[in-house]
Scaffold this motif. Structure first.
Motif, short mmCIF file in Angstrom:
data_model
loop_
_atom_site.label_atom_id
_atom_site.label_comp_id
_atom_site.label_asym_id
_atom_site.label_seq_id
_atom_site.Cartn_x
_atom_site.Cartn_y
_atom_site.Cartn_z
N HIS A 50 0.83 -1.21 0.00
CA HIS A 50 0.00 0.00 0.00
C HIS A 50 0.87 1.25 0.00
O HIS A 50 0.80 2.06 0.93
N PRO A 51 1.68 1.46 -1.02
CA PRO A 51 2.51 2.67 -1.06
C PRO A 51 1.64 3.91 -1.27
O PRO A 51 0.58 3.84 -1.91
N GLN A 52 2.09 5.02 -0.74
CA GLN A 52 1.34 6.25 -0.94
C GLN A 52 1.34 6.63 -2.42
O GLN A 52 0.32 7.07 -2.97
N ASN A 53 2.48 6.46 -3.07
CA ASN A 53 2.61 6.72 -4.51
C ASN A 53 3.45 5.62 -5.14
O ASN A 53 4.28 5.00 -4.47
N GLN A 54 3.22 5.40 -6.42
CA GLN A 54 4.09 4.54 -7.21
C GLN A 54 4.63 5.37 -8.39
O GLN A 54 3.85 5.99 -9.12
N TYR A 55 5.94 5.38 -8.52
CA TYR A 55 6.57 6.11 -9.62
C TYR A 55 6.87 5.12 -10.74
O TYR A 55 7.69 4.21 -10.58
N ARG A 69 -5.51 2.20 -26.89
CA ARG A 69 -4.14 1.76 -26.74
C ARG A 69 -3.96 1.07 -25.40
O ARG A 69 -4.62 1.40 -24.41
N ALA A 70 -3.05 0.10 -25.39
CA ALA A 70 -2.64 -0.56 -24.15
C ALA A 70 -1.26 -0.03 -23.78
O ALA A 70 -0.36 0.01 -24.62
N TYR A 71 -1.13 0.39 -22.53
CA TYR A 71 0.14 0.92 -22.03
C TYR A 71 0.71 -0.05 -20.99
O TYR A 71 0.03 -0.38 -20.01
N VAL A 72 1.93 -0.50 -21.23
CA VAL A 72 2.64 -1.33 -20.28
C VAL A 72 3.49 -0.42 -19.41
O VAL A 72 4.32 0.35 -19.91
N LEU A 73 3.26 -0.48 -18.09
CA LEU A 73 3.96 0.37 -17.14
C LEU A 73 4.91 -0.45 -16.30
O LEU A 73 4.58 -1.57 -15.90
N GLU A 74 6.07 0.09 -15.99
CA GLU A 74 7.06 -0.57 -15.15
C GLU A 74 7.53 0.39 -14.07
O GLU A 74 7.35 1.61 -14.18
N PRO A 75 8.13 -0.11 -12.99
CA PRO A 75 8.59 0.77 -11.91
C PRO A 75 9.74 1.66 -12.37
O PRO A 75 10.57 1.26 -13.19
N ASP A 76 9.76 2.87 -11.83
CA ASP A 76 10.83 3.82 -12.11
C ASP A 76 11.76 3.84 -10.90
O ASP A 76 11.54 4.60 -9.94
N TRP A 142 2.00 10.52 -24.09
CA TRP A 142 2.72 9.37 -23.53
C TRP A 142 3.48 8.64 -24.63
O TRP A 142 2.94 8.35 -25.69
N LYS A 143 4.72 8.34 -24.35
CA LYS A 143 5.56 7.55 -25.24
C LYS A 143 6.48 6.70 -24.37
O LYS A 143 6.46 6.80 -23.13
N LYS A 144 7.27 5.86 -24.98
CA LYS A 144 8.17 5.01 -24.22
C LYS A 144 9.10 5.87 -23.37
O LYS A 144 9.73 6.80 -23.86
N GLY A 145 9.14 5.57 -22.05
CA GLY A 145 9.97 6.32 -21.13
C GLY A 145 9.26 7.42 -20.38
O GLY A 145 9.82 7.99 -19.43
N THR A 146 8.01 7.76 -20.77
CA THR A 146 7.25 8.79 -20.07
C THR A 146 7.05 8.41 -18.61
O THR A 146 6.67 7.29 -18.30
N LYS A 147 7.33 9.35 -17.71
CA LYS A 147 7.17 9.11 -16.28
C LYS A 147 5.71 9.25 -15.88
O LYS A 147 5.02 10.16 -16.34
N VAL A 148 5.25 8.34 -15.03
CA VAL A 148 3.84 8.27 -14.64
C VAL A 148 3.74 8.17 -13.12
O VAL A 148 4.40 7.33 -12.51
N LEU A 149 2.93 9.04 -12.53
CA LEU A 149 2.67 8.99 -11.08
C LEU A 149 1.35 8.26 -10.85
O LEU A 149 0.31 8.66 -11.37
#
Length: 400
Positions: A50-55, A69-76, A142-149
């Protein structure tokens, strides 16, 4: 009958009890004043789940159709998120977006399986809506590498063995298919033990996004099947019409079953009366996020005298007036706050989670009955959810 209470104890016990405060004070005085550096396992687990935020950052983008579109997100890891929080099939994450001067949030259901999050991947589906503020921004920027909060996973539309029947009838349209796609993926992998029958409603066959993947999963396991229900197209071996009581009963399994619903407000409005006729126990009926109501002035109980009007809202935070903002009667208070760049807390945007819970000090609001999930005490003391509250007068609002 005697009213006296007699306590028999040795004098030594009384003396020791009296000395406890002195002993405690002595232990406190002798303790070092440096903070403990211990990393307790329970706290580490809680912070992970239960993190307050995920980067996060965008790892990959897949074109599903012209507007989907489908966006694959990974941890920063560079921003402090080393691993993705685990989730249950059917749960959501809330994305925070800075669009010009506006700070907005949008909930998206994770459509991938929880096992994929162990490999540090979430997948969300974003459909560009005709007048979508956030969806257009995501598609355009959004593109590859875009940071998402993002938030931690949340939401209650997931299978609970102690409450739900093992046989589940799911009802969705294109806006709610992600929840059931995640469940079907988990069933296929063996991490979710239930039998899922999905009734997928759409106007036309081409509007049933992710149908190819759903069909592949239905062929891979005996515990999942999908039935398409088209209101306009007449296609062989597909149902035509709308979700009705008789259609649900046609495909429902024998014995007890649960009904899970996730999709647009229009789907809810059609499906809820039909589900009520099934006479199921309340515990066997579950709803996902319906999203923000579009065109609230068309609701039968909306005060038509307020249609087209704009009011002023004084916004108070930490005891201080931070802004006075305009608010349209046909937009939620949360939208008004976001347009003025005020970062108000929010997650579900559906009146369900209570994360945006705020105090209405002055003024009146309209809250559609179908999304008013406040506790009785909250409604009695002026607590509202800005995500589903529409101004009906000038207001004074206290936010967190």
């Amino acid at each position: 009958m005697s009213n006296k209470i007699v306590v028999r104890s040795k004098f030594k016990d009384k003396k020791n009890f009296k000395e406890i405060p002195l002993l405690r004070k002595g232990v406190i005085n002798e303790a070092p004043d440096t903070p403990l550096n211990a990393n307790y396992a329970v706290n580490s687990t809680a912070n992970f789940l239960h993190p307050q935020n995920q980067y996060l950052k965008v790892k990959q983008i897949a074109e599903i159709s012209k507007d989907v579109r489908a966006y694959v997100l990974e941890p920063d890891a560079a921003m402090g998120t080393a691993k993705l929080a685990y989730f249950r099939p059917g749960q959501n994450i809330s994305i925070t977006l800075n669009i010009g001067n506006a700070v907005v949030t949008r909930p998206y259901t994770i459509c991938s399986s929880p096992d994929r999050s162990v490999d540090d991947e979430y997948v969300i589906i974003v459909r560009k809506k005709p007048y979508g503020f956030a969806s257009h921004y995501i598609h355009n920027t959004w593109k590859k590498g875009t940071k998402v909060l993002a938030s931690a996973p949340f939401g209650n539309l997931y299978y609970q063995p102690l409450r739900d029947a093992k046989n589940v009838v799911g009802i969705c349209d294109d806006q709610g298919v992600s929840a059931f796609l995640s469940m079907a993926e988990a069933i296929n992998e063996g991490s979710l033990n239930l039998n899922l029958t999905l009734l997928y409603a759409a106007r036309k066959e081409r509007e049933a996004i992710m149908a190819q993947r759903l069909d592949e999963l239905a062929e891979s396991t005996d515990n999942f099947r999908v039935i398409y229900v088209f209101s306009d197209d007449n296609i062989a071996k597909k149902e035509r019409g709308f979700i009705t009581k008789s259609l649900i009963e046609k495909y429902a399994p024998d014995g007890k079953y649960s009904v899970f619903v996730c999709g647009s407000t229009a789907l809810y409005n059609r499906a809820i009366p039909q589900i009520a006729e099934l006479k199921l126990e309340n515990k066997f009926i579950r709803f996902g996020l319906s999203g923000q109501i579009e065109n609230p002035s068309t609701l039968p109980d909306f005060p038509q005298s307020a249609k087209g009007l704009t009011f002023l809202c004084k916004v108070i935070r930490d005891g201080e007036l931070v802004a006075t903002i305009p608010c349209s009667a046909e937009e939620t208070l949360l939208v008004a706050l976001e347009k003025e760049g005020i970062a108000a807390p929010s997650l579900c945007r559906s009146g369900e989670c209570g994360f945006c819970r705020s105090k209405l000090l002055k003024g009146n609001v309209f809250i559609p009955q179908e999304v008013d999930n406040r506790r009785l005490a909250d409604s009695s003391y002026g607590i509202i959810h800005p995500c589903c509250s529409y101004p009906m007068s000038n207001l004074t609002l206290v936010i967190n």
